[in-house]
Design a protein around this motif. Structure first.
Motif, short mmCIF file in Angstrom:
data_model
loop_
_atom_site.label_atom_id
_atom_site.label_comp_id
_atom_site.label_asym_id
_atom_site.label_seq_id
_atom_site.Cartn_x
_atom_site.Cartn_y
_atom_site.Cartn_z
N ASP A 214 0.82 -1.21 0.00
CA ASP A 214 0.00 0.00 0.00
C ASP A 214 0.86 1.26 0.00
O ASP A 214 0.54 2.25 -0.65
N GLY A 217 3.26 1.08 -3.32
CA GLY A 217 2.61 0.81 -4.59
C GLY A 217 3.02 -0.52 -5.19
O GLY A 217 2.63 -0.89 -6.30
N ARG A 218 3.83 -1.25 -4.52
CA ARG A 218 4.20 -2.59 -4.97
C ARG A 218 4.92 -3.30 -3.83
O ARG A 218 5.71 -2.70 -3.11
N SER A 343 1.89 0.96 -8.54
CA SER A 343 0.82 1.92 -8.51
C SER A 343 1.39 3.25 -8.05
O SER A 343 1.80 3.41 -6.90
N ASN A 345 0.23 6.08 -7.43
CA ASN A 345 -0.42 7.00 -6.50
C ASN A 345 -0.32 6.55 -5.04
O ASN A 345 -0.87 7.16 -4.16
N ALA A 346 0.41 5.45 -4.82
CA ALA A 346 0.68 5.07 -3.42
C ALA A 346 1.51 6.16 -2.77
O ALA A 346 2.32 6.82 -3.45
N SER A 349 5.38 5.77 -3.20
CA SER A 349 5.83 5.07 -4.40
C SER A 349 6.97 5.83 -5.07
O SER A 349 7.80 5.25 -5.76
#
Lengths: 542, 156, 632, 367
Positions: A214, A217-218, A343, A345-346, A349
Motif C-alpha cells: 500500500d 505501490g508494490r 501503482s 499514486n501510493a 511510491s
C-alpha cells in the motif's frame, strides 16, 4: 545491545566478555570498560581462546578451546544453579520454559565442561562465583560468538545465562552484541535483510506485505529472500543472474574465496557501487563511484541503537555522487522502463527525495522503531536510541525493562555441538580469523592510510612460540604457508603467546594473504553465518 | 563491591627487594613486576626514576657513600666529594668508574651529623674525615684489588 | 585485674632478674656510635671478656644517649651499683677500663664521663651535672640510651604501654582526643599544627564513613612519618633506634582515639638499624597482645605495617607520603581534601611524625596537665634538636620550649670551637632559615621562629661560624630542594631552578646586583603559589640569608670576594712565609702538584694550578696555609 | 543532586555539589587561566595559574582543586594574583623555546593564549637552562617535541584516566622531570595505541599530528559520526580548501566525549586517496552493445571505459530490468552496505523490493 555503552561502563558490577576483542574492535567502548576495571575495580571475566589485550587486565581469563562456547556457558549456568545464585523471582515472573532449560544444564557439571573446553574446574568455579555475586553483570560479545556453525545457539545460551541471573531489563546488565561495522545496525534495521522489511517486519507476514504494498505501490512475494552466503553461490547453479553490490567487498569478506570468485566470474551482470576498485571490481560490469561518509549527510545507527547524524564535510570527490542519489536515480530509470509494475499514486511510491531528511521521514512513517526519528530532532542534539515510538518519545536506552518485547523471556535449552572442522593429522592447527586494531574489515580504507601502513603494513599470522619452534621458524623472515581444505595463503608469522599452542590467528585485511582463502562455508542453520572462527589448517615454513 | 587482587602498594617494596638482591633493578625484573602487579612498565619506570634509592644500572664493586647533609656540608663535605672523584677520575656527573670498580654516591644524610663529615666505604663508616683521609681510604682498596689480581694471575 | 598489670609484672621481674646477678656492658651503637667506631669498642669488650674469665657480664648495644661528641661510649652497670659512662674510648682504653672496673674495682679513668642518676663517686660527676646535660629536659628521650631497645620488657618496666593501657581501659576515644587537645601538643614535624585538632577532624570523618558505608575493610589509618629527610637532622632516627616502642604505643593510642584500623610506619631506608629495631618491636608488641586483634583484651584491634621510603624528601609532605605508600611517585596532590578527610586509598588518615607520637604515651600516662607544664603558652612541652655543625658539643639534645638559642648553643653546645665567631644558626633544614648573632636571644618556640623567618622544623640545628659562606649555604639548600622537587608544579620546579642558577652565579663571582632583586621577587611567588610545603618553604634559606647577611652577597657580587673563604672561584691559597718551615708535607699531599719548594725552603702555591681542594691547609701543622691571606 | 550557590567576581552561580571553583567559574562564564586542567580529568594543580582568592581561605588556593562551597566568595583577579600568575608564566616560558613562528601549535596554543592573557611578553626576567631533547618522531601519526613540553601532565593523565593505557608517565624529578615512555625509549616502543588523546589535550606544540605539519590551521569544521566500527564516535572533521586535513573527537558527543581510536582519528586519508574512482566506469563491451557471454575477458572488450552518469545508469537500469523480466525478480540479488547511511540502506531495500520485486537483499552483518 539491550543496554547503552555508558550505562554498562558506569553501572555494571561485573563484565563478561566472550568472543569479542573489545579493545581492538570497539576501541572506544573497550577503553570505557578498561577505565571501569581500573578505576571502579569492576571484575571482568573474559572467555577467549586467545590472549587478547583486555584479558591482560581480566579478573579471570577462561581460555576455552575454539568452538566450545555453549558448553562453557552451560557449565557456568550449572555452577550458578548449584550455588543457588539464580534470580528465582525474575525467573518466576518474567520467563518461561525454565525447567526444560534446567534439565539440559544438569548435563554440564564442571568436570565434563572442563574436559570439553580445556578450562580448569577451579577457574569455572571462580567465574561462576563472581557472576553469582556481582549483579548486574553485563555480557558483551561479537563475532567470536556468532561466527560459528552454532552462533545463534551460543547467543541463546548467553541470553539464558542472563535471564538465570536476572540481569535483563536492568541498568548495567543485558545481552550486548557489539556490532562490527559502523552502520551494520542501521542496515539490519532498515530492510537490508532477506527476511525483513525495515524495522524487522517479517516479509512472510501478510499484514506487513500489505502495509508495504500500500505504501510503495508494490510489494514482494511473502517469501524469505536469499542471504549473501546463499545468493552468490547460486550463480553457478543458474539461479542468480545479477548482483548489485553497494559498498561491500565480498571477495575479501566472504568465506571460501575461490568459490566466490568463480560465482562472480560467471554472473551475467554485476553492478558495483564503491569508492575504490576493490577486490570485487574485476568481476563488475559497471562501477558506480559512490561517496564516503565525509561527502554526504544522513544517519548511522550505532551498536547501542543510537541514531546519529553524519554530515557532509567536503564535496564529493571527482564525479562521484552520494549513494542515495545514485540509487534513487537508478530506481527512477528502472521504473520508467516498466511504469506499469507499480501503482504510482501510493503515498511512498515515488523516488523524488530532495534530501536524506526526507528519506528519514519516509522511514519514520513505515518503521515502528524509527517512528519518532527525524533529522530535526538529531540536529537539536537529542540522544535517540530506538525504539523511538513517536516524535515526543524520548527513545529507549535499555530494552526489556519490566517486560520483554515479546512477553515472557523464553529459556532455550542448548546442547553443545562440536565444530564442523577439527584438527587432524593432515590439518593439525585450528585457525581463527579476525581483525586487528589498526585495520578495518577488507582493508579498503585502512590500507589507504599512510601512517597505518607504516604501523601494520602486511599480513601477520599469529603463531604460538612452541608451534613456531615445531614449524621451524627461527626468527628470520618467518614466512609461513597456511593450507586448509579450501585454499592456501602465504604470510609473515608473528610469534606470540597471545595464541595458545595449536591455534593460529589470521586477519582478512590484506588481499595477498586473506584468511578467507582458507575458510569454509559451513553455515549456521539459522543466521547463515559462516564458521570463521574454526578452520583446520596446516602450517609450513616457506 | 570491587574485587581487587593486584595490590599496587606492593610495587615499591618489590622493587626494593630486587635492588637488595641484584644491586640494581634490571629491565627483566620490571617487565615481570609489571605483569604480576598489572602496573604498566611506564608507570614503574616513573616510580624508579623518582626515588633516588633506585638504580637502573649495576653499581661498581665498591661503594663510596659520601654524606651531603647540612652539617657535613658546612664541615667540608664538598671537598671530600671533590677529592674522591678526583682520586677515581670521575667526571661529568658519572657515578661509576669506567672499570666498574667504584661507585660514588652522594647521600642526602646518614643522620650521623655530629660526626660530620661522614663517609661510608663499603661496610666501613668513618666520621670527622678529611679529604686526604678519604683519598687514602680509596687508594687502599685500589691497592688491595691490584694485589688480589696479581695473586690470581700468579696462581694461574 | 587487667592484662596490663600482668604484663607489667612480667616485665619488672624480667628486668630485675636480668640485672640482679649479672653486670651489663653497654655500647652506644646508634648510627653515630657506629660512625665514631663503636663496633671496634664492641669487639674490644668481647675480646676482653673472652680473655678474662673472671669478668661476668653481658655485652649489649644500646641506642644513642645523645652526647655524640663523646662517642664511642662505653657504659658499665654492675648489680647494686650506679651506671657509669666512659667516652670517647679507644679499644685499648676499653680493655683497660673493663679490667680496672671488674678486676681491680678501680672506677676512675681520664675518660670517665658521668655517673648516671647518682653521685656515688666524688671524682666522677653525675650526668645531670655535666654542662651538656644540665640544661636539658628529657621527655622524648626519656628512654634513649637507658633501655635496651631490643627488649620490650625494658620499655614496659619504664612505664611503657601504661598510657595505652589507660587509654584503652579507662577512657573513651573521645576522651583520648580531648586529652591530646588539652595538652596542646603541636606537630613536631614542621609547621606545628595541633595534633589534637588533626585527630578531631579524622575522628569525625571516620565516624561519618562508618555510618554511611558499613561494610568497608577499613575506616581509618594512622601513619607515622619516619622519613626524616632533613639533611642535618637525626632526632627521629635516634628515637626509633633507641626507643621504638614509644612510637608504636603512640600510634596505637592514636588509632584508638580516631577509630582507625591500621597503621603504617613510613621509615627512611637509609636508617637500617631503625628499621630492624622497629620490626623487632612490632613483633614483640604483637606477641604481648599490645598490637593486633583485641588489644589488651578489649574490642579494639589495630595493626601496624612498616614501609621503607625510597629516598625522596618530598615524601615528608603528607599527600606525597600517601602516594608513595600506594606505590606511586611521591607527587603531592592539591589539598583539600586533607588526608584527615580522604587519605590513604581515600580513607581518613592522620599522619604524625615520630616525635609527636612519642609524646603521646607520656600525655596519656601522666595526664595532659603534667605534660603541658613544660614549654610556653603556645608551644607546650619539650623539643629535641640535632645540634651539629661548628659547635663544640655536638649531639642530640632535648630542651623545654622557650629556651633561648644562646643557651642551647653556648650552655649545652659549649660554644664555637677553635676560638671562632658564631655566625648563624640554621633551623628547620631546607625549609627553614639562618638566624644571625642578633637573634641569639630568640626563644625557641613556633611563633618566634616563624617571625624571624625560619621554622621550628623537625629539629635540625646546624651552627655556622665565620668560615661558613652564607651564599654557599643558601645555594646548598636550593641545590637540595631543586633536586628533591617532585617536578610537578611550576613555581617549585622552575622557580627553585632559577634561584639556584642565580645563587650559583654569585658564588662563582658572576653575579650582578640585579640578581638580588630577582631573588627577592621570585622568593615570595614561590612561597605563595607552590603546590606543597616543599616549594612553599624552599625560599626560606634564601630569604633569611638575604635579610640577615646581605652584605655577604654584596661582597661576592660587588667586590668579587667570599668573606668566609669558601667559594672556590673567589679565593686564593697562599703560604705564609713566616710560618712555613719547609716540611714538604703539603707539597707531597697536593694532588695536583701545585706546590713547589724543597725541604727547609718556603713553599709556594701556583694559584693557576691550585684547585682549592684545601688539602694543603688541612695537612699543614703550622697553620701556614692562608686563604685570601687569612688564617681560617 | 544538591545544588550550591557561590559568588565569583560578584556573579552568583548555582552549581551541583561536588563541583570545583573552576567548574563554577566556567558555568558562570568567568575566565580563569589554566594550563593543566581539563574537565574530563581529575584536578592536578600543577600550573598554578588558576589561583584565586576566597574569603576565609589562607593564601591563594587553586580554583581547579578547591571544592565549591555554599556562600563562597571568590575573586579571580587581584594584584597579588596577577603578580603570582605573571611569575609562574615567566618561569614556564623561561624553559620554553620562544620561536612561535616555527611551532606547529602557533595560534592554537593554550600556552600562547594564556601568556597573552596574563600579560607576559618578550622580556623574561628569569633566564637560565632550558631542557633540550631530541624530537621523537617514532610514532606513525604524531610527534613528540619535549622541548615544548610544560609538564602539565594532561597527556599522562589522558593516557591513564581516559585511555586506561598508561603508556607514558612522569619520569625523574626536579628540573629533570620529563614525560617518558618506559626506559626513555621512543614512544613507538611503548604500548601506545595511538588513540591521539594526548595530542588532543596537549596545550602546546609538544604533541602534534604529523598531518598538522603539512596543512596549518583548518578553515572549516564539520561534526559527524565515525565511519569505522559500531561504537559510533562523534568526530569533528577539519577541512581546508575543500579537503580534509585532520580529524578529532567531538567532546559534545556522549558516546565518546571527544575520545577516538587510532582509526577514527588518523584513518581518514582514504577519503582523498588517488585510488578513488572519480567517474562512472563501464566495461567496453556494454558500450559496444556486445553480449557478455560472447566476449573474451582478456580482450579490450572487458576493459573499463569512463562514461557519463546518464550512460552508466541507463545501461545498468536496462540490464537489471531485462534480467528481471527474463529470469524473474529473484534472479537478482542485492548486497547493501553496513558502511552506508540508514537512508541509503532503506533505499536499497526499497529498490530491491519495490522496484525489482525481490527479497534477495542482504549485507555483511554476518562477516
Amino acid at each position: 545491545m539491550t543496554n547503552a555503552m555508558d550505562d554498562i561502563a558506569e553501572n555494571a558490577e561485573a563484565f563478561f566478555i566472550i568472543g569479542s576483542n573489545t579493545t581492538s574492535q570497539h576501541p572506544v567502548f573497550g577503553t570505557k570498560l578498561r577505565r571501569a576495571i581500573q578505576q571502579r575495580g569492576t571484575p571482568l571475566i573474559v572467555a577467549d581462546p586467545r590472549r587478547i589485550d583486555i584479558s591482560d587486565i581480566a579478573t579471570i581469563h577462561l581460555q576455552h578451546k575454539g568452538g566450545t562456547d555453549t558448553a562453557l556457558i552451560n557449565g557456568l549456568s550449572y555452577l550458578i544453579l548449584q550455588n543457588g545464585h539464580e534470580d528465582k523471582e525474575f525467573i518466576a515472573k518474567r520467563t518461561e520454559d525454565f525447567e526444560e532449560y534446567r534439565a539440559v544444564i544438569q548435563d554440564y557439571p564442571p568436570e565434563k565442561v572442563s574436559e570439553i573446553t580445556g578450562v580448569p574446574v577451579e577457574m569455572l568455579k571462580e567465574a561462576a562465583e563472581i557472576m553469582g555475586t556481582h549483579k548486574p553483570m553485563a555480557v558483551m560479545w561479537a563475532m567470536g560468538i556468532t561466527q560459528h556453525i552454532k552462533g545463534v545457539r551460543n547467543v541463546m545460551a548467553l541470553a539464558g545465562l542472563q535471564m538465570l541471573l536476572g540481569n535483563m531489563g536492568v541498568q548495567g546488565g543485558g545481552t550486548n552484541p557489539l556490532r562490527g561495522q559502523n552502520n551494520v545496525q542501521g542496515a539490519c534495521d532498515l530492510g537490508g535483510l532477506p527476511n525483513n522489511f525495515p524495522g524487522y517486519q517479517k516479509v512472510f507476514n501478510p499484514d506487513v506485505q500489505k502495509k508495504f504494498a500500500d505504501a510503495w505501490g508494490r510489494g514482494t512475494a511473502p517469501k524469505v529472500g536469499k542471504t549473501v552466503t546463499e545468493l552468490v553461490p547460486e550463480v553457478l547453479e543458474g539461479n542468480t543472474h545479477a548482483i548489485y553490490v553497494l559498498g561491500e567487498d565480498p571477495i575479501m569478506s566472504d568465506p571460501d574465496t575461490k568459490h566466490i570468485r568463480a560465482n562472480f566470474e560467471a554472473c551475467d551482470f554485476v553492478v558495483l557501487q564503491e569508492l575504490f576498485e576493490s577486490e570485487t571490481a574485476p568481476y563488475a560490469d559497471v562501477l558506480l563511484p559512490g561517496s564516503s561518509f565525509a561527502e554526504k549527510t544522513g544517519t548511522f545507527t550505532n551498536t547501542e541503537r543510537r541514531v546519529q547524524m553524519v554530515r557532509q564535510a567536503i564535496a564529493p570527490i571527482g564525479d562521484s555522487r552520494p549513494d542515495w542519489h545514485i540509487i534513487s536515480d537508478l530506481a527512477k530509470r528502472i521504473i520508467a522502463l516498466t511504469p506499469e509494475l507499480l501503482s504510482l499514486n501510493a503515498p511512498y511510491s515515488g523516488w523524488d527525495y530532495d534530501s536524506t531528511s526526507a528519506i528519514m521521514d519516509e522511514i519514520a512513517a513505515l518503521t515502528p522503531q524509527y517512528s519518532g526519528i527525524s533529522h530535526e530532532r538529531l540536529e537539536n542534539g537529542e540522544r535517540l536510541q530506538w525504539p523511538v515510538k513517536g516524535y515526543d518519545h524520548p527513545g529507549t536506552p535499555i530494552l526489556h525493562v519490566g517486560e520483554f518485547a515479546h512477553g515472557k523471556g523464553k529459556f532455550k535449552p542448548i546442547e553443545h555441538v562440536p565444530p564442523t572442522e577439527s584438527p587432524d593429522d593432515e590439518y593439525p592447527y585450528i585457525m581463527s580469523t579476525g581483525r586487528v586494531l589498526y585495520h578495518w574489515h577488507g582493508g579498503q580504507m585502512t590500507r589507504r592510510v599512510e601512517g597505518i601502513m607504516k604501523v601494520y603494513g602486511e599480513s601477520l599470522v599469529e603463531v604460538n612460540p612452541d608451534d613456531a619452534a615445531n614449524i621451524g621458524l627461527n626468527g628470520g623472515e618467518n614466512r609461513i604457508r597456511l593450507t586448509s581444505r579450501h585454499g592456501t595463503i602465504e604470510s609473515k608469522a608473528l610469534i606470540t603467546e597471545r595464541v595458545p599452542p595449536g591455534m593460529v590467528y589470521a586477519n582478512f585485511h590484506f588481499p595477498e594473504a586473506s584468511a578467507n582463502e582458507l575458510t569454509h562455508a559451513s553455515l549456521d542453520p539459522v543466521a547463515k553465518i559462516p564458521e570463521y572462527k574454526v578452520t583446520a589448517v596446516k602450517v609450513e615454513k616457506v | 563491591m570491587a574485587v581487587s587482587t593486584h595490590d599496587r602498594s606492593a610495587l615499591i617494596p618489590l622493587l626494593q627487594e630486587v635492588q637488595v638482591e641484584m644491586g640494581y633493578v634490571p629491565k627483566e625484573a620490571i617487565s615481570e613486576i609489571s605483569k604480576e602487579l598489572r602496573v604498566s612498565t611506564s608507570d614503574i619506570f616513573g616510580v624508579l626514576t623518582f626515588y633516588s634509592q633506585f638504580r637502573l644500572n649495576p653499581t661498581g664493586k665498591h661503594m663510596v657513600k659520601i654524606c651531603s647533609g647540612t652539617a657535613c656540608h658546612v664541615r667540608g663535605a664538598p671537598l671530600i666529594i671533590d677529592a674522591v672523584e678526583d682520586e677515581l677520575g670521575l667526571e661529568d656527573g658519572n657515578e661509576t668508574t669506567e672499570d666498574g670498580e667504584f661507585t660514588v654516591e652522594k647521600v642526602a644524610c646518614f643522620g650521623a651529623c655530629s660526626l660530620a663529615p661522614v663517609v661510608i666505604v663499603d661496610e666501613t663508616t668513618k666520621g670527622n674525615i678529611t679529604p686526604d683521609q678519604a683519598r687514602r681510604m680509596v687508594r687502599k682498596i685500589i691497592k688491595a684489588e691490584a694485589k688480589k689480581k696479581k695473586a690470581e694471575a700468579a696462581n694461574e | 585485674m587487667s592484662n596490663y598489670v600482668a604484663i607489667r609484672k612480667w616485665a619488672d621481674e624480667e628486668v630485675s632478674s636480668q640485672r640482679a646477678d649479672k653486670a651489663r656492658i653497654a655500647i652506644g651503637l646508634g648510627t653515630c656510635g657506629i660512625a665514631a667506631g663503636g663496633n671496634a669498642i664492641l669487639e674490644a669488650a668481647e675480646r676482653t671478656l673472652a680473655n678474662n674469665e673472671e669478668i661476668k657480664a653481658d655485652v649489649v648495644s644500646v641506642g644513642c644517649i645523645g652526647i655524640c661528641y663523646k662517642e664511642p661510649l662505653l657504659d658499665i652497670e654492675i648489680p647494686g651499683q650506679p651506671r657509669l659512662s666512659y667516652g670517647p674510648v679507644t679499644p685499648g682504653e676499653t680493655k683497660k677500663i673493663l679490667e680496672n672496673v671488674f678486676i681491680h674495682n678501680i672506677y676512675e679513668h681520664k675518660k670517665a664521663l658521668a655517673v648516671i642518676d647518682d653521685d656515688a663517686f666524688s671524682e666522677i660527676p653525675s650526668w645531670n651535672e655535666i654542662p651538656f646535660f644540665a640544661p636539658q629536659e628529657r621527655t622524648v628521650l626519656r628512654n634513649c640510651g637507658f633501655i635496651d631497645p631490643e627488649k620490650i620488657e625494658d620499655y614496659i618496666a619504664n612505664d611503657g604501654y601504661a598510657g595505652l593501657s589507660r587509654a584503652l581501659l579507662d577512657m573513651t576515644p573521645e576522651a583520648v582526643v580531648k586529652e591530646t587537645l588539652d595538652a596542646g601538643l603541636r606537630g613536631r614535624g614542621g609547621a606545628g599544627f595541633p595534633a589534637g585538632r588533626k585527630w578531631t577532624i579524622a575522628a569525625d570523618n571516620i565516624h561519618t564513613l562508618r555510618e554511611s558505608q558499613p561494610d568497608l575493610p577499613s575506616y581509618g589509618y594512622v601513619i607515622c612519618n619516619a622519613d626524616e629527610g632533613d639533611p642535618g637532622a637525626f632526632m627521629n632516627r635516634s628515637v626509633l633506634e633507641g626507643d621504638p616502642h614509644s612510637v608504636i604505643e603512640g600510634m596505637i593510642i592514636a588509632g584508638y582515639a580516631i577509630g582507625a584500623d591500621y597503621g603504617y610506619i613510613y621509615c627512611r631506608a637509609e636508617y637500617p638499624l631503625a628499621i630492624d629495631r622497629l620490626k623487632l618491636a612490632l613483633e614483640q608488641a604483637r606477641e604481648k597482645n599490645l598490637l593486633g586483634e583485641n588489644i589488651l583484651g578489649t574490642d579494639f584491634s589495630f595493626d601496624i605495617k612498616l614501609k621503607e621510603g625510597a629516598g625522596a624528601f618530598v615524601c615528608g609532605e603528607e599527600t606525597s607520603l600517601i602516594a608513595s605508600i600506594e606505590g606511586d611517585r611521591g607527587m603531592p596532590m592539591p589539598r583539600p581534601p586533607y588526608p584527615a578527610q580522604s587519605g590513604l586509598w581515600g580513607i581518613p588518615t592522620i599522619i604524625n611524625n615520630v616525635e609527636t607520637l612519642n609524646n603521646i604515651p607520656v600525655i596519656l600516662s601522666k595526664g595532659a596537665a603534667i605534660w603541658a607544664e613544660k614549654g610556653t603558652e603556645k608551644s607546650k612541652g619539650t623539643k629535641t634538636f640535632a645540634l651539629t655543625g661548628k659547635v663544640e658539643n655536638t649531639g642530640l639534645i632535648e630542651v623545654e620550649l622557650g629556651m633561648s638559642l644562646r643557651q642551647v648553643i653556648y650552655d649545652i653546645g659549649g660554644g664555637i670551637p677553635d676560638g671562632k665567631e658564631f655566625k648563624a644558626a640554621q633551623t628547620g633544614g631546607p625549609s627553614g632559615g639562618c638566624l644571625p648573632k642578633e637573634q641569639l636571644d630568640l626563644t625557641i618556640d613556633y611563633e618566634a621562629l616563624a617571625e624571624a623567618g625560619s621554622i621550628m622544623g623537625s629539629g635540625g640545628l646546624v651552627i655556622m661560624d665565620e668560615s661558613t659562606c652564607m651564599v654557599d649555604v643558601a645555594r646548598y639548600f636550593l641545590t637540595f630542594t631543586q633536586f628533591e622537587s617532585c617536578g610537578k608544579c611550576v613555581p617549585c620546579r622552575l622557580g627553585t631552578k632559577r634561584m639556584l642558577e642565580i645563587l650559583t652565579r654569585i658564588t662563582e663571582g658572576k653575579g650582578k646586583i640585579e640578581d638580588l632583586d630577582a631573588l627577592e621577587e621570585l622568593a615570595p611567588s614561590i612561597r605563595d603559589s607552590s603546590l606543597c610545603g616543599l616549594g612553599q618553604s624552599a625560599p626560606n634559606p634564601v630569604l633569611t640569608t638575604l635579610k640577615y647577611f646581605r652584605s655577604e652577597y654584596e661582597a661576592h657580587i660587588l667586590d668579587g670576594r667570599c668573606p668566609a673563604g669558601q667559594c672556590k672561584a673567589l679565593i686564593t691559597y697562599t703560604i705564609d712565609k713566616v710560618d712555613c718551615v719547609g716540611c714538604v708535607v703539603c707539597l707531597r699531599a697536593c694532588p695536583v702538584d701545585a706546590i713547589t719548594g724543597a725541604k727547609k725552603e718556603i713553599h709556594i702555591i701556583d694559584t693557576d694550578i691550585c684547585t682549592r681542594c684545601d688539602t694543603c691547609r688541612q695537612v699543614c701543622k703550622f697553620d701556614a696555609v692562608l686563604i685570601d691571606g687569612n688564617l681560617l | 543532586m544538591k545544588k550550591i550557590t557561590l559568588t565569583i567576581d560578584h556573579k552568583k552561580i548555582e552549581v551541583p555539589e561536588g563541583s570545583t571553583v573552576l567548574d563554577a567559574a566556567r558555568a558562570a562564564e568567568v575566565y580563569i587561566p589554566t594550563l593543566c586542567d581539563d574537565p574530563l580529568l581529575e584536578p592536578f594543580g600543577a600550573c598554578r595559574l588558576c589561583i584565586v582568592e576566597i574569603d576565609g581561605y589562607r593564601g591563594l588556593p587553586t580554583a581547579c582543586s578547591t571544592p565549591a562551597a555554599d556562600g563562597m566568595q571568590v575573586r579571580t583577579s587581584s594584584a597579588m594574583i596577577e603578580t603570582n600568575r605573571k611569575t609562574s608564566m615567566n618561569l614556564l616560558l623561561s624553559d620554553h623555546p620562544l620561536d612561535c613562528q616555527h611551532c606547529v601549535a602557533n595560534m592554537r596554543c593554550d600556552l600562547q593564549y594564556v601568556a597573552a592573557y596574563v600579560g607576559v611578553r618578550g622580556d623574561n626576567p628569569y633566564q637560565g637552562e632550558k631542557r633540550s631533547y631530541e624530537l621523537d618522531d617514532s610514532n606513525a601519526f604524531y610527534n613528540r617535541d619535549l622541548d615544548m613540553c610544560i609538564l602539565c601532565g594532561k597527556c599522562v593523565r589522558a593516557c591513564d584516566e581516559i585511555q586506561g593505557r598508561q603508556a607514558i608517565s612522569f619520569g625523574y624529578r626536579g628540573f629533570s622531570t620529563k614525560i617518558t615512555a618506559p626506559f626513555d625509549l621512543p614512544i613507538w616502543e611503548s604500548n601506545c595505541e595511538s588513540c591521539g588523546r594526548c595530542v588532543d589535550m596537549c596545550p602546546t606544540g609538544a604533541l602534534f599530528d604529523k598531518s598538522q605539519l603539512k596543512h596549518g590551521l583548518p578553515t572549516g569544521e564539520t561534526k559527524t559520526t565515525c565511519p569505522y566500527c559500531g561504537v559510533g564516535c562523534g568526530l569533528i572533521v577539519e577541512t581546508k580548501n575543500g579537503e580534509i586535513i585532520g580529524v578529532r573527537g567531538d567532546r559534545e558527543n556522549s558516546v565518546n566525549e571527544g575520545h577516538t581510536c587510532v582509526k577514527g582519528r588518523y584513518g581518514w586519508e582514504y577519503v582523498q586517496h588517488p585510488d578513488r574512482v572519480k567517474k562512472p566506469l563501464i566495461r567496453k563491451y556494454l558500450l559496444e552493445g556486445k553480449k557478455k557471454s560472447e566476449i573474451d575477458k582478456s580482450s579490450s572488450d572487458w576493459e573499463w571505459a569512463e562514461t557519463s552518469w546518464d550512460t552508466a545508469l541507463d545501461i545498468t537500469a536496462s540490464n537489471l530490468a531485462q534480467i528481471r523480466d527474463s529470469h524473474g525478480a529473484d534472479s537478482i540479488g542485492f548486497l547493501t552496505s553496513a558502511k552506508c547511511l540508514n537512508e541509503e540502506n532503506y533505499l536499497m531495500n526499497k529498490l530491491a523490493r519495490q522496484v525489482i520485486g525481490t527479497n534477495n537483499i542482504d549485507h555483511c552483518a554476518r562477516l
